[in-house]
Design a protein around this motif. Sequence first.
Motif, PDB file in Angstrom:
ATOM      1  N   SER A   1      67.327 -15.492  20.941  1.00  0.00           N
ATOM      2  CA  SER A   1      66.787 -16.819  20.670  1.00  0.00           C
ATOM      3  C   SER A   1      65.274 -16.840  20.541  1.00  0.00           C
ATOM      4  N   LYS A   2      64.567 -15.933  21.214  1.00  0.00           N
ATOM      5  CA  LYS A   2      63.104 -15.968  21.167  1.00  0.00           C
ATOM      6  C   LYS A   2      62.608 -15.530  19.794  1.00  0.00           C
ATOM      7  N   GLN A   3      61.784 -16.357  19.168  1.00  0.00           N
ATOM      8  CA  GLN A   3      61.294 -16.074  17.838  1.00  0.00           C
ATOM      9  C   GLN A   3      60.053 -15.199  17.888  1.00  0.00           C
ATOM     10  N   ALA A   4      59.963 -14.261  16.955  1.00  0.00           N
ATOM     11  CA  ALA A   4      58.751 -13.461  16.837  1.00  0.00           C
ATOM     12  C   ALA A   4      57.615 -14.367  16.405  1.00  0.00           C
ATOM     13  N   GLY A   5      56.452 -14.167  16.973  1.00  0.00           N
ATOM     14  CA  GLY A   5      55.308 -14.978  16.605  1.00  0.00           C
ATOM     15  C   GLY A   5      55.054 -16.113  17.561  1.00  0.00           C
ATOM     16  N   ASP A  32      54.547  -7.819  17.301  1.00  0.00           N
ATOM     17  CA  ASP A  32      53.107  -7.980  17.562  1.00  0.00           C
ATOM     18  C   ASP A  32      52.323  -8.169  16.267  1.00  0.00           C
ATOM     19  N   ILE A  33      52.687  -7.400  15.235  1.00  0.00           N
ATOM     20  CA  ILE A  33      52.013  -7.530  13.935  1.00  0.00           C
ATOM     21  C   ILE A  33      52.213  -8.934  13.384  1.00  0.00           C
ATOM     22  N   PHE A  34      53.452  -9.401  13.443  1.00  0.00           N
ATOM     23  CA  PHE A  34      53.753 -10.729  12.926  1.00  0.00           C
ATOM     24  C   PHE A  34      53.055 -11.810  13.753  1.00  0.00           C
ATOM     25  N   ARG A  35      53.045 -11.625  15.056  1.00  0.00           N
ATOM     26  CA  ARG A  35      52.403 -12.598  15.939  1.00  0.00           C
ATOM     27  C   ARG A  35      50.906 -12.714  15.641  1.00  0.00           C
ATOM     28  N   ASN A  36      50.255 -11.584  15.389  1.00  0.00           N
ATOM     29  CA  ASN A  36      48.836 -11.602  15.049  1.00  0.00           C
ATOM     30  C   ASN A  36      48.582 -12.327  13.734  1.00  0.00           C
ATOM     31  N   ARG A  37      49.493 -12.156  12.774  1.00  0.00           N
ATOM     32  CA  ARG A  37      49.364 -12.862  11.499  1.00  0.00           C
ATOM     33  C   ARG A  37      49.452 -14.374  11.714  1.00  0.00           C
ATOM     34  N   VAL A  38      50.402 -14.785  12.541  1.00  0.00           N
ATOM     35  CA  VAL A  38      50.595 -16.209  12.798  1.00  0.00           C
ATOM     36  C   VAL A  38      49.358 -16.819  13.457  1.00  0.00           C
ATOM     37  N   GLY A  61      53.514 -20.602  10.237  1.00  0.00           N
ATOM     38  CA  GLY A  61      54.589 -19.634  10.028  1.00  0.00           C
ATOM     39  C   GLY A  61      55.010 -18.931  11.301  1.00  0.00           C
ATOM     40  N   ALA A  62      55.197 -19.697  12.394  1.00  0.00           N
ATOM     41  CA  ALA A  62      55.515 -19.086  13.679  1.00  0.00           C
ATOM     42  C   ALA A  62      56.947 -18.570  13.765  1.00  0.00           C
ATOM     43  N   ASP A  82      58.261 -11.549   6.411  1.00  0.00           N
ATOM     44  CA  ASP A  82      57.273 -12.626   6.494  1.00  0.00           C
ATOM     45  C   ASP A  82      57.343 -13.457   5.216  1.00  0.00           C
ATOM     46  N   ALA A  83      57.977 -14.634   5.301  1.00  0.00           N
ATOM     47  CA  ALA A  83      58.179 -15.476   4.122  1.00  0.00           C
ATOM     48  C   ALA A  83      56.865 -15.982   3.538  1.00  0.00           C
ATOM     49  N   GLU A  84      55.802 -15.968   4.333  1.00  0.00           N
ATOM     50  CA  GLU A  84      54.507 -16.422   3.835  1.00  0.00           C
ATOM     51  C   GLU A  84      53.872 -15.387   2.898  1.00  0.00           C
ATOM     52  N   ARG A  85      54.375 -14.147   2.943  1.00  0.00           N
ATOM     53  CA  ARG A  85      53.794 -13.083   2.128  1.00  0.00           C
ATOM     54  C   ARG A  85      54.699 -12.619   0.998  1.00  0.00           C
ATOM     55  N   CYS A  86      56.002 -12.854   1.099  1.00  0.00           N
ATOM     56  CA  CYS A  86      56.942 -12.362   0.085  1.00  0.00           C
ATOM     57  C   CYS A  86      56.688 -13.046  -1.251  1.00  0.00           C
TER      58      CYS A  86
END
Length: 209
Positions: free
Chosen positions: A194-198, A170-176, A182-183, A9-13
């Motif tokens: 191809s499908k992105q998490a989030g 799912d964890i990442f999707r909930n954060r988004v 940050g999708a 998660d680049a928003e948290r690193c």
Amino acid sequence: MARMKFICDAERCIECNGCVTACKNEHEVPWGVNRRRVVTLNDGVPGEKSISVACMHCSDAPCMAVCPVNCFYKTDEGVVLHDKDICIGCGYCSYACPFGAPQFPSQGTFGVRGKMDKCTFCAGGPEANGSEAEFEKYGRNRLAEGKLPACAEMCSTKALLAGDGDMVADIFRNRVVKRNKGAEVWGWGTAYGSKQAGQAPAKVEGVKK
């Protein structure tokens, strides 16, 4: 069975390099090799992002496709590993990997490169689980101990996630959803499809939900 995957998660690193240190310490990684590294995009520019990068254990791994001796193999959990006894050190995998995961250790005289080394998702190698031979070649087998990779467990901000792909997504999707930004997660589409998490699944016309 769970399909193991990484997400950063680049928003948290925060570029602390704790994941890099944890990996080196856990596996006694040889000099000159970084199984995991932190890359900063647009360094020094407002809005810069840092990302922890390692082998993503791709669904359709290019390293497996180009290896002339088929030293790469995939476990039931989807972890991409390699057999150092078979590896001839040709380096094809290092050229094929979009994440720069396979690396040559910097040991011995100039020009002597030896066997390739890369992230194992803390899953060891083909030797017996927990054996001395396995640790010497591949490091500690944490998955056999019921643990997750050391890099993810040591991440202070939980930017780096590892484990079952569905749970991680799912964890990442909930954060988004909560922060409303940050999708897209770096590397997910390349490694796993191809499908992105989030992102919510695309709507299909004519299908009611």
